[in-house]
Design a protein around this motif. Structure first.
Motif, short mmCIF file in Angstrom:
data_model
loop_
_atom_site.label_atom_id
_atom_site.label_comp_id
_atom_site.label_asym_id
_atom_site.label_seq_id
_atom_site.Cartn_x
_atom_site.Cartn_y
_atom_site.Cartn_z
N LEU A 13 0.89 -0.98 0.03
CA LEU A 13 -0.02 -0.04 -0.04
C LEU A 13 0.82 1.32 -0.01
N GLY A 14 1.18 1.75 -1.16
CA GLY A 14 2.16 2.76 -1.29
C GLY A 14 1.54 4.24 -1.52
N GLY A 15 0.35 4.22 -1.67
CA GLY A 15 -0.37 5.50 -2.10
C GLY A 15 -1.88 5.14 -2.76
N THR A 16 -1.94 5.55 -3.90
CA THR A 16 -3.48 5.22 -4.43
C THR A 16 -3.98 3.93 -4.78
N ASN A 17 -2.81 3.01 -5.17
CA ASN A 17 -2.74 1.88 -5.53
C ASN A 17 -2.54 0.66 -4.51
N PHE A 18 -2.87 -0.46 -4.46
CA PHE A 18 -2.67 -1.69 -3.87
C PHE A 18 -2.05 -2.62 -4.40
N ARG A 19 -1.18 -3.24 -4.35
CA ARG A 19 -0.35 -4.39 -5.16
C ARG A 19 -0.47 -5.43 -4.46
N VAL A 20 -0.87 -6.60 -4.98
CA VAL A 20 -0.65 -8.01 -4.42
C VAL A 20 0.17 -8.63 -5.21
N CYS A 21 1.26 -9.60 -4.75
CA CYS A 21 2.00 -10.46 -5.48
C CYS A 21 2.66 -11.59 -4.95
N SER A 22 2.72 -12.50 -5.59
CA SER A 22 3.44 -13.81 -5.21
C SER A 22 4.58 -14.11 -5.98
N VAL A 23 5.76 -14.48 -5.02
CA VAL A 23 7.03 -14.82 -5.57
C VAL A 23 7.32 -16.23 -5.36
N GLN A 24 7.46 -16.79 -6.47
CA GLN A 24 7.83 -18.30 -6.33
C GLN A 24 9.48 -18.24 -6.46
N ALA B 206 18.83 -3.86 -8.31
CA ALA B 206 18.20 -4.86 -7.91
C ALA B 206 16.44 -4.74 -8.43
N LYS B 207 16.44 -5.47 -9.42
CA LYS B 207 15.02 -5.55 -9.97
C LYS B 207 13.83 -6.15 -9.04
N ASP B 208 12.41 -5.30 -9.21
CA ASP B 208 11.49 -5.61 -8.38
C ASP B 208 11.90 -5.63 -6.65
N GLY B 209 12.57 -4.72 -6.40
CA GLY B 209 12.98 -4.68 -5.09
C GLY B 209 11.92 -4.60 -3.97
N SER B 210 11.00 -3.80 -4.21
CA SER B 210 9.84 -3.45 -3.24
C SER B 210 8.99 -4.69 -3.26
N SER B 211 8.73 -5.35 -4.33
CA SER B 211 7.90 -6.73 -4.06
C SER B 211 8.44 -7.96 -3.86
N VAL B 212 9.51 -8.15 -4.45
CA VAL B 212 10.40 -9.57 -4.36
C VAL B 212 10.93 -9.18 -2.78
N GLY B 213 11.47 -8.04 -2.55
CA GLY B 213 12.13 -7.97 -1.29
C GLY B 213 11.32 -7.84 -0.08
N ALA B 214 9.90 -7.25 -0.24
CA ALA B 214 9.03 -7.30 0.66
C ALA B 214 8.67 -8.81 1.08
N ALA B 215 8.27 -9.72 0.21
CA ALA B 215 8.03 -11.31 0.29
C ALA B 215 9.30 -11.87 1.19
N LEU B 216 10.38 -11.39 0.74
CA LEU B 216 11.66 -11.99 1.50
C LEU B 216 11.75 -11.53 2.78
N CYS B 217 11.28 -10.31 3.22
CA CYS B 217 11.21 -9.96 4.54
C CYS B 217 10.60 -11.09 5.41
N ALA B 218 9.49 -11.58 4.99
CA ALA B 218 8.45 -12.51 5.69
C ALA B 218 9.48 -13.79 6.16
N LEU B 219 10.65 -14.09 5.61
CA LEU B 219 11.65 -15.32 5.85
C LEU B 219 12.15 -15.00 7.18
N SER B 220 12.26 -13.93 7.70
CA SER B 220 12.77 -13.64 8.96
C SER B 220 12.00 -14.06 10.04
N GLU B 221 10.72 -14.26 9.83
CA GLU B 221 9.70 -14.79 11.00
C GLU B 221 10.12 -16.22 11.23
N LYS B 222 10.09 -16.27 12.51
CA LYS B 222 10.50 -17.70 13.00
C LYS B 222 9.24 -18.47 13.29
N ASP B 223 9.47 -19.68 12.36
CA ASP B 223 8.05 -20.82 12.64
C ASP B 223 7.89 -21.27 13.94
#
Length: 471
Positions: free
Chosen positions: A69-80, A454-471
């Motif tokens: 959510l960066g402004g007037t648009n909302f983006r959802v993406c999946s990174v395989q 770093a291409k697609d830094g904001s989408s791929v990077g945001a997804a990768l942030c979730a990897l820091s969460e301990k299961d």
């Protein structure tokens, strides 16, 4: 008073010396260390702990989600993630209806959750990711001021960018988002609050080949500028002791820090300050702050040049066919109307009599020019851009120097970069590297440094942030 002599004076004023670069590095390190210790210095660097404690190495596998959510648009993406430094990205963008920007937090986040639900139904209906009862992990890029207290917790301080939803201020946006996902039974856990600069660092760490060294810094030079880097946990003194001990017990040794370096040297102890910088600062809503950004980022380069051109007209050495300020073309008198994209065209114009520049100025500013004026404008454009690139070297060199990145004679270091200026402005990266060689890093360090997009830094990077969460 001739046009050439006036232009030469300004070009000289915009020159960044080796001494300024080295003083800048020392000042940055001083402010960064102070910012790691506490938030008391309002003129210092914020140095925000992100609670991102693991950096990908390219071998990670699986599907992660990102929402932005960066402004007037909302983006959802999946990174395989394919486990071999490569990934596949699917994304969907939705416009935020105007009425939701001033409604209630429930209405806004219910809408966002419904978009995540639709995305999963469209692209991951029969995904094996959730067949074993596990939920997708999602990194949430929420580009508004928040106080982050954990990887997946952040309280909204205030709205910007035209949003005004008072009942959301002071709430944990992750909790609000999660409650609406749960209400719709969407199999998603919001695992991390992400920042686009941190995302750039993680995205480059995942996609980079280790031949170019470990990625230590992620930076953005676009409309704005910022950087993040990996810091030893023990050096981030402002993290509460109990939190630090808990992280240590989990085996955590480092944490990514968001420097917010747009605020570097707001007191202007080392940054240059021409009269044009003063005029541009006066036009902004945050006067006296983000002084580094106002000299470096794409949003301000065209505006600095516009002020120089208006000043040269007032001195009677340029655009002499116009009698006074009011007779100048409307666009030349309008703040923010000269785009940095125009500067990039002028920068590399080698056409006869600079005809490409003539066309560009006529289209963008409705401004007719003589050959002499165009040559002067090209000289000034190059001075403004070179100053930006040279100043951009300071925080990168400072972070690498501070973290002793080049210890060991065969160490290579990688910096992930994103943003229109660093990616598309002609020669920006080369000039930045020339300046890095003049800092404490020296030419030897600069040769072992790789600056990669770093291409697609904001989408791929945001997804990768979730990897820091301990299961």
């Amino acid at each position: 008073m001739s046009l050439d002599s006036e232009v030469d004076k300004i070009v000289q004023e915009f020159h960044v010396s080796e001494e300024v670069l080295q003083k800048g590095v020392d000042r940055f390190i001083e402010l960064a260390k102070s910012g790691l210790n506490s938030d008391e210095d309002k003129y210092g660097l914020p140095m925000i702990p992100t609670y991102v404690t693991s950096i990908p190495d390219g071998k990670e596998k699986g599907v992660l989600l990102a929402a932005d959510l960066g402004g007037t648009n909302f983006r959802v993406c999946s990174v395989q993630l394919n486990g071999d430094h490569t990934f596949k990205l699917i994304q969907q963008k939705s416009h935020i209806p105007a009425e939701l920007m001033s409604s209630t937090s429930d209405e806004l986040f219910s809408y966002l959750a419904s978009k995540v639900e639709v995305f999963l139904k469209t692209h991951h209906e029969n995904s094996t990711e959730t067949s074993n009862g596990k939920k997708f992990k999602l990194g949430f890029t929420f580009s508004f001021p928040v106080t982050q207290s954990a990887l997946n917790a952040g309280t909204l301080l205030r709205w910007t960018k035209g949003f005004n939803i008072p009942d959301c201020v002071g709430k944990d946006v992750v909790k609000v988002f999660q409650s609406h996902l749960d209400a719709l039974k969407v199999p998603v856990t919001v695992s991390a609050l992400a920042n686009d600069t941190v995302g750039t660092l993680l995205a480059r760490s995942y996609t980079g080949s280790n031949k170019e060294g470990t990625t230590l810094v992620g930076c953005i030079f676009g409309t704005g500028t910022n950087g993040a880097y990996n810091e030893k946990l023990e050096n981030i003194k402002k993290i509460p002791d109990d939190v630090r001990e808990k992280l240590k017990a989990q085996g955590v040794t480092h944490m990514v820090v968001n420097t917010e370096w747009g605020s570097f040297d707001n007191q202007l102890k080392v940054l240059p300050n021409s009269k044009y910088d003063v005029q541009v600062d006066e036009l902004t809503s945050n006067k006296g702050f983000h002084m580094f950004e106002k000299r470096v980022s794409g949003m301000f380069l065209g505006e600095i040049l516009r002020h120089i051109l208006v000043d040269l007209h007032s001195k009677g050495v340029m655009f002499t066919q116009y009698s006074g300020y009011e007779s100048l073309p409307h666009r030349l008198r309008t703040p923010w109307d000269l785009d940095s994209e125009v500067l990039s065209l002028i920068e590399i114009d080698d056409s006869t009599k600079l005809q490409a520049t003539e066309l560009s100025l006529r289209q963008s500013l409705r401004l007719p020019t003589t050959v002499e004026e165009r040559l002067a404008i090209q000289k000034l454009t190059r001075a403004v851009a070179k100053r930006s690139a040279y100043l951009a070297a300071i925080p990168i060199a400072a972070l690498l120097h501070m973290t002793e990145a080049f210890k060991g004679h065969n160490i290579e270091v990688d910096v992930g970069a994103d943003g229109s200026v660093v990616e598309f402005y002609p020669g920006f990266r080369t000039m930045m590297r020339d300046a890095i060689a003049q800092t404490q890093i020296g030419s030897q360090g600069e040769r072992r440094l790789h600056v990669n997009i770093a291409k697609d830094g904001s989408s791929v990077g945001a997804a990768l942030c979730a990897l820091s969460e301990k299961d």
